[in-house]
Design a protein around this motif. Structure first.
Motif, mmCIF file in Angstrom:
data_model
loop_
_atom_site.group_PDB
_atom_site.id
_atom_site.type_symbol
_atom_site.label_atom_id
_atom_site.label_comp_id
_atom_site.label_asym_id
_atom_site.label_seq_id
_atom_site.Cartn_x
_atom_site.Cartn_y
_atom_site.Cartn_z
ATOM 1 N N VAL A 103 -41.673 19.710 10.740
ATOM 2 C CA VAL A 103 -40.993 18.695 9.921
ATOM 3 C C VAL A 103 -39.725 19.286 9.311
ATOM 4 C CG1 VAL A 103 -41.168 17.255 7.852
ATOM 5 C CG2 VAL A 103 -43.079 17.354 9.470
ATOM 6 N N ARG A 104 -39.840 20.509 8.830
ATOM 7 C CA ARG A 104 -38.639 21.166 8.292
ATOM 8 C C ARG A 104 -37.580 21.335 9.382
ATOM 9 N NH1 ARG A 104 -42.133 25.090 5.337
ATOM 10 N NH2 ARG A 104 -42.408 24.185 3.280
ATOM 11 N N GLY A 105 -38.040 21.630 10.590
ATOM 12 C CA GLY A 105 -37.113 21.753 11.708
ATOM 13 C C GLY A 105 -36.378 20.454 11.979
ATOM 14 N N ILE A 106 -37.089 19.340 11.868
ATOM 15 C CA ILE A 106 -36.453 18.036 12.064
ATOM 16 C C ILE A 106 -35.431 17.777 10.965
ATOM 17 C CG2 ILE A 106 -36.845 15.536 11.986
ATOM 18 C CD1 ILE A 106 -39.450 16.041 13.493
ATOM 19 N N GLN A 107 -35.764 18.147 9.739
ATOM 20 C CA GLN A 107 -34.798 17.983 8.650
ATOM 21 C C GLN A 107 -33.518 18.749 8.959
ATOM 22 O OE1 GLN A 107 -37.227 19.468 5.448
ATOM 23 N NE2 GLN A 107 -37.938 17.435 4.868
ATOM 24 N N LYS A 108 -33.672 19.969 9.458
ATOM 25 C CA LYS A 108 -32.497 20.785 9.800
ATOM 26 C C LYS A 108 -31.737 20.160 10.962
ATOM 27 C CE LYS A 108 -30.840 25.438 10.548
ATOM 28 N NZ LYS A 108 -29.495 24.964 10.456
ATOM 29 N N MET A 109 -32.469 19.636 11.944
ATOM 30 C CA MET A 109 -31.809 18.984 13.074
ATOM 31 C C MET A 109 -30.944 17.821 12.601
ATOM 32 S SD MET A 109 -34.903 18.952 15.883
ATOM 33 C CE MET A 109 -33.938 18.368 17.291
ATOM 34 N N ASP A 168 -26.750 17.332 12.584
ATOM 35 C CA ASP A 168 -26.292 16.247 13.461
ATOM 36 C C ASP A 168 -26.688 16.462 14.917
ATOM 37 O OD1 ASP A 168 -25.082 14.706 11.423
ATOM 38 O OD2 ASP A 168 -23.322 16.022 11.472
ATOM 39 N N ARG A 169 -27.920 16.883 15.119
ATOM 40 C CA ARG A 169 -28.408 17.095 16.485
ATOM 41 C C ARG A 169 -28.600 15.761 17.201
ATOM 42 N NH1 ARG A 169 -31.444 21.904 17.302
ATOM 43 N NH2 ARG A 169 -31.812 21.043 19.372
ATOM 44 N N TYR A 170 -28.702 15.835 18.500
ATOM 45 C CA TYR A 170 -28.835 14.671 19.371
ATOM 46 C C TYR A 170 -30.109 13.895 19.011
ATOM 47 C CZ TYR A 170 -28.858 12.098 23.810
ATOM 48 O OH TYR A 170 -28.851 11.129 24.788
ATOM 49 N N CYS A 171 -29.974 12.599 18.857
ATOM 50 C CA CYS A 171 -31.075 11.738 18.418
ATOM 51 C C CYS A 171 -32.325 11.882 19.289
ATOM 52 C CB CYS A 171 -30.625 10.276 18.408
ATOM 53 S SG CYS A 171 -29.348 9.928 17.197
ATOM 54 N N VAL A 172 -32.130 11.948 20.586
ATOM 55 C CA VAL A 172 -33.279 12.037 21.493
ATOM 56 C C VAL A 172 -34.051 13.334 21.244
ATOM 57 C CG1 VAL A 172 -33.992 12.186 23.910
ATOM 58 C CG2 VAL A 172 -32.242 10.534 23.224
ATOM 59 N N ASP A 173 -33.346 14.432 20.983
ATOM 60 C CA ASP A 173 -34.021 15.699 20.685
ATOM 61 C C ASP A 173 -34.868 15.574 19.418
ATOM 62 O OD1 ASP A 173 -32.807 16.817 22.906
ATOM 63 O OD2 ASP A 173 -31.226 17.806 21.743
ATOM 64 N N ILE A 174 -34.344 14.884 18.429
ATOM 65 C CA ILE A 174 -35.083 14.670 17.185
ATOM 66 C C ILE A 174 -36.317 13.808 17.445
ATOM 67 C CG2 ILE A 174 -34.979 13.638 14.873
ATOM 68 C CD1 ILE A 174 -31.935 14.373 14.891
ATOM 69 N N LEU A 175 -36.135 12.763 18.221
ATOM 70 C CA LEU A 175 -37.256 11.882 18.544
ATOM 71 C C LEU A 175 -38.360 12.610 19.308
ATOM 72 C CD1 LEU A 175 -35.231 8.693 19.436
ATOM 73 C CD2 LEU A 175 -36.752 8.991 17.460
ATOM 74 N N VAL A 176 -37.975 13.503 20.187
ATOM 75 C CA VAL A 176 -38.960 14.305 20.924
ATOM 76 C C VAL A 176 -39.771 15.162 19.953
ATOM 77 C CG1 VAL A 176 -39.225 16.230 22.552
ATOM 78 C CG2 VAL A 176 -37.724 14.305 23.126
ATOM 79 N N GLN A 177 -39.109 15.747 18.981
ATOM 80 C CA GLN A 177 -39.814 16.562 17.987
ATOM 81 C C GLN A 177 -40.739 15.712 17.116
ATOM 82 O OE1 GLN A 177 -39.948 19.929 17.871
ATOM 83 N NE2 GLN A 177 -38.861 19.636 19.801
ATOM 84 N N ILE A 178 -40.293 14.527 16.760
ATOM 85 C CA ILE A 178 -41.138 13.618 15.981
ATOM 86 C C ILE A 178 -42.383 13.243 16.785
ATOM 87 C CG2 ILE A 178 -41.286 11.271 15.018
ATOM 88 C CD1 ILE A 178 -38.325 11.654 14.149
ATOM 89 N N SER A 179 -42.201 13.008 18.061
ATOM 90 C CA SER A 179 -43.336 12.690 18.924
ATOM 91 C C SER A 179 -44.330 13.854 18.973
ATOM 92 C CB SER A 179 -42.839 12.363 20.338
ATOM 93 O OG SER A 179 -43.919 12.100 21.188
ATOM 94 N N ALA A 180 -43.822 15.065 19.020
ATOM 95 C CA ALA A 180 -44.686 16.248 19.040
ATOM 96 C C ALA A 180 -45.479 16.354 17.737
ATOM 97 C CB ALA A 180 -43.860 17.505 19.264
ATOM 98 N N ILE A 181 -44.834 16.054 16.628
ATOM 99 C CA ILE A 181 -45.515 16.090 15.326
ATOM 100 C C ILE A 181 -46.601 15.021 15.272
ATOM 101 C CG2 ILE A 181 -45.224 15.626 12.857
ATOM 102 C CD1 ILE A 181 -42.441 16.979 13.136
ATOM 103 N N ASN A 182 -46.272 13.830 15.740
ATOM 104 C CA ASN A 182 -47.279 12.761 15.760
ATOM 105 C C ASN A 182 -48.490 13.163 16.588
ATOM 106 O OD1 ASN A 182 -45.969 10.942 14.073
ATOM 107 N ND2 ASN A 182 -44.819 10.017 15.749
ATOM 108 N N ALA A 183 -48.258 13.782 17.734
ATOM 109 C CA ALA A 183 -49.362 14.224 18.593
ATOM 110 C C ALA A 183 -50.195 15.301 17.891
ATOM 111 C CB ALA A 183 -48.818 14.743 19.924
#
Length: 101
Positions: free
Chosen positions: A32-38, A42-57
């Motif tokens: 989650v902290r990694g996503i905050q940093k992403m 201003d990292r690519y939205c899809v990369d952020i979404l992939v990380q969110i999906s990993a957290i949900n899993a």
């Protein structure tokens, strides 16, 4: 029967099992902290979404583990103690909440 959250809680869980769950949650916290940093970077939205999906899993895996433990111990004990109807009702409510996510 008292609400299970007021009852035995984690008495059936070994220290090793607690440590494993806590470590998993700490890894999720780091993700989650990694996503905050992403987002800050201003990292690519899809990369952020992939990380969110990993957290949900990962959270779903923790939830399923806890649900399994609850069923095998708390619900099973309640049934043995003649409080099965209430425990099963509570379990069904958990399933309902879990299925909405």
């Amino acid at each position: 029967m008292t609400n299970q959250s007021e009852g035995a809680k984690i008495s059936h869980r070994s220290t090793k099992e607690k440590d494993q769950l806590i470590n998993r949650l700490k890894r999720i916290e780091g993700q989650v902290r990694g996503i905050q940093k992403m987002i800050e970077d201003d990292r690519y939205c899809v990369d952020i979404l992939v990380q969110i999906s990993a957290i949900n899993a990962a959270l779903k895996k923790v939830s399923l583990h806890l649900l399994e433990r609850h069923t095998h111990h708390c619900v099973s004990d309640a049934i043995k103690n003649g409080e099965g109807e209430e425990a099963i009702q509570e379990l069904m409510e958990v399933f309902e909440r879990f299925s909405k996510s």
